[in-house]
Write a protein that holds these residues in place. Structure first.
Motif, short mmCIF file in Angstrom:
data_model
loop_
_atom_site.label_atom_id
_atom_site.label_comp_id
_atom_site.label_asym_id
_atom_site.label_seq_id
_atom_site.Cartn_x
_atom_site.Cartn_y
_atom_site.Cartn_z
N GLU A 52 0.85 -1.19 0.00
CA GLU A 52 0.00 0.00 0.00
C GLU A 52 0.88 1.23 0.00
O GLU A 52 2.02 1.21 0.48
CB GLU A 52 -0.94 0.03 1.21
N GLY A 53 0.36 2.31 -0.56
CA GLY A 53 1.10 3.55 -0.54
C GLY A 53 0.79 4.41 -1.76
O GLY A 53 0.38 3.90 -2.81
N LEU A 54 0.99 5.70 -1.60
CA LEU A 54 0.78 6.66 -2.67
C LEU A 54 2.02 7.54 -2.81
O LEU A 54 2.59 7.97 -1.81
CB LEU A 54 -0.44 7.56 -2.37
N ILE A 55 2.43 7.78 -4.04
CA ILE A 55 3.56 8.66 -4.33
C ILE A 55 3.10 9.70 -5.34
O ILE A 55 2.40 9.38 -6.30
CB ILE A 55 4.75 7.87 -4.91
N VAL A 56 3.50 10.94 -5.11
CA VAL A 56 3.18 12.02 -6.06
C VAL A 56 4.48 12.65 -6.53
O VAL A 56 5.34 13.00 -5.71
CB VAL A 56 2.28 13.09 -5.42
N PHE A 57 4.62 12.77 -7.84
CA PHE A 57 5.72 13.51 -8.44
C PHE A 57 5.16 14.84 -8.95
O PHE A 57 4.17 14.84 -9.68
CB PHE A 57 6.31 12.77 -9.65
N VAL A 58 5.78 15.94 -8.59
CA VAL A 58 5.39 17.23 -9.15
C VAL A 58 6.32 17.53 -10.32
O VAL A 58 7.48 17.87 -10.12
CB VAL A 58 5.43 18.35 -8.10
N SER A 59 5.79 17.38 -11.51
CA SER A 59 6.56 17.70 -12.72
C SER A 59 6.14 19.09 -13.19
O SER A 59 6.02 20.00 -12.38
CB SER A 59 6.34 16.61 -13.77
N THR A 118 1.17 9.08 -8.82
CA THR A 118 0.51 10.15 -9.59
C THR A 118 1.56 11.18 -9.97
O THR A 118 2.38 11.58 -9.13
CB THR A 118 -0.58 10.83 -8.74
N VAL A 119 1.55 11.60 -11.23
CA VAL A 119 2.48 12.65 -11.65
C VAL A 119 1.67 13.89 -12.00
O VAL A 119 0.71 13.83 -12.77
CB VAL A 119 3.38 12.19 -12.83
N ALA A 120 2.03 15.01 -11.37
CA ALA A 120 1.29 16.26 -11.52
C ALA A 120 2.00 17.18 -12.51
O ALA A 120 3.23 17.26 -12.53
CB ALA A 120 1.16 16.96 -10.17
N PHE A 121 1.19 17.90 -13.30
CA PHE A 121 1.73 18.82 -14.31
C PHE A 121 1.15 20.21 -14.11
O PHE A 121 0.35 20.69 -14.92
CB PHE A 121 1.41 18.32 -15.72
N PRO A 122 1.54 20.90 -13.02
CA PRO A 122 0.99 22.24 -12.80
C PRO A 122 1.55 23.26 -13.79
O PRO A 122 2.74 23.21 -14.12
CB PRO A 122 1.41 22.56 -11.37
N PRO A 123 0.71 24.19 -14.26
CA PRO A 123 1.21 25.33 -15.04
C PRO A 123 1.73 26.39 -14.08
O PRO A 123 2.00 26.09 -12.91
CB PRO A 123 -0.05 25.80 -15.78
N ASP A 124 1.88 27.63 -14.53
CA ASP A 124 2.33 28.70 -13.63
C ASP A 124 1.42 28.77 -12.41
O ASP A 124 0.19 28.86 -12.55
CB ASP A 124 2.32 30.05 -14.35
#
Length: 329
Positions: free
Chosen positions: A168-175, A215-221
């Protein structure tokens, strides 16, 4: 004509069903009660916003950063948002995530001894220095790759064995959206963020058959202290291009990032441009709907993307023209 359309629909439905039954079932978490959430870059910006949301959902939170003063202030703010202040723990750890891996291991081991096994890791530590690649300082290029890539890779390397063992577990990458398309002025920054995206999509495949999710996140400005520092070095062309996606709130991005991870989303996006880019260039399979949408719309979306790229090229061309005019005066 109708026969071809009917056959196409049959193929798409069959494709959707095959994907639906072949993919691992997503695990939805309604909250984080009693879970240990660790967030790098958690003293400000998106990281702090994500920490606040985790606290609201009942998590025990550890924020990691380098500035002890900012970390102390962040802990006080995060604590004020805890769902159960008498039972939840909010701590900080002062650490440079670009340190030698043994330092990362030592710090994370200490964190787990204090609060318990890490259930969720959110990799928010990052930075951006803009400029044309040939004009970038070598030390700035190295610093960005170290922080943006290794600052994500090292903590993830530490938590994966334990998460897999517990299943079990969750990982988030902020790209970044700059990890999906090359943008003027982001050359050195994009390199690190593309590496983060490549690591994410590879690890996602390595997690097939387990209940650990990434989960990989793709935030804009996004309106953060980091963006304000970034703007100090950002060429005018880069401002015009990156600004086309609008400015987003750190609170909104951090909150959505946590909730997207809880429902098992592979990609966390925050704008029309993010949706367009992940549809065109996202390599991992999110769900059946995503694949069917890609099959149907890829040609049309590529036409839109070509138009956007040509408009960006025009911005760069106009910028070069202005610079040449200044030189000739």
């Amino acid at each position: 004509m109708f026969l071809y359309i009917f056959l196409l629909l049959i193929v798409l439905v069959a494709l959707g069903l095959v994907i639906h039954f072949c993919l691992d079932k997503k695990i939805n978490y309604k909250d984080l009660k009693g879970k240990h959430v660790v967030i790098t870059g958690g003293s400000s910006g998106i990281g702090k916003a994500a920490a606040v949301e985790a606290a609201k959902l009942g998590a025990n939170v550890t924020v990691i950063g380098r500035d002890v003063v900012k970390l102390t202030e962040a802990v006080a703010e995060i604590t004020s948002h805890c769902a159960d202040k008498s039972n939840q723990k909010v701590e900080y750890a002062a650490l440079d995530v670009t340190s030698d891996y043994k330092e990362i291991e030592k710090c994370f081991s200490s964190i787990e001894e204090k609060i318990g096994p890490i259930f969720m890791l959110v990799n928010c530590a990052g930075m951006c220095i803009c400029g044309q690649f040939e004009k970038m300082k070598i030390e700035d290029i190295k610093q960005m790759v170290d922080l943006n890539y290794f600052g994500t890779a090292y903590p993830t390397r530490y938590v994966l064995p334990g998460m897999k063992e517990r299943d079990e577990g969750l990982i988030v990458f902020v790209s970044s959206e700059a990890a999906l398309i090359g943008i003027y002025g982001y050359s050195a920054y994009s390199a690190g963020k593309w590496a983060v995206r490549g690591l994410a999509e590879s690890v996602i495949m390595e997690l097939v058959g387990t209940k650990v999710r990434l989960t990989v996140a793709f935030p804009p400005d996004t309106d953060t202290p980091g963006l304000k520092n970034e703007d100090l070095t950002k060429p005018e062309e880069t401002k015009l291009i990156s600004g086309s996606a609008g400015l987003h709130s750190a609170n909104d991005v951090g909150k959505q990032m946590i909730h997207d991870a809880l429902v098992g989303k592979t990609y966390s996006v925050y704008s029309v441009s993010g949706t367009l880019l992940t549809t065109l260039f996202g390599g991992s399979i999110e769900n059946a709907f995503q694949v069917v949408l890609q099959v149907i719309s890829m040609g049309f979306l590529r036409i839109i993307m070509v138009g956007i790229l040509l408009s960006f090229n025009n911005i760069v061309r106009n910028g070069l023209k202005k610079k040449n005019e200044v030189k000739t005066k």
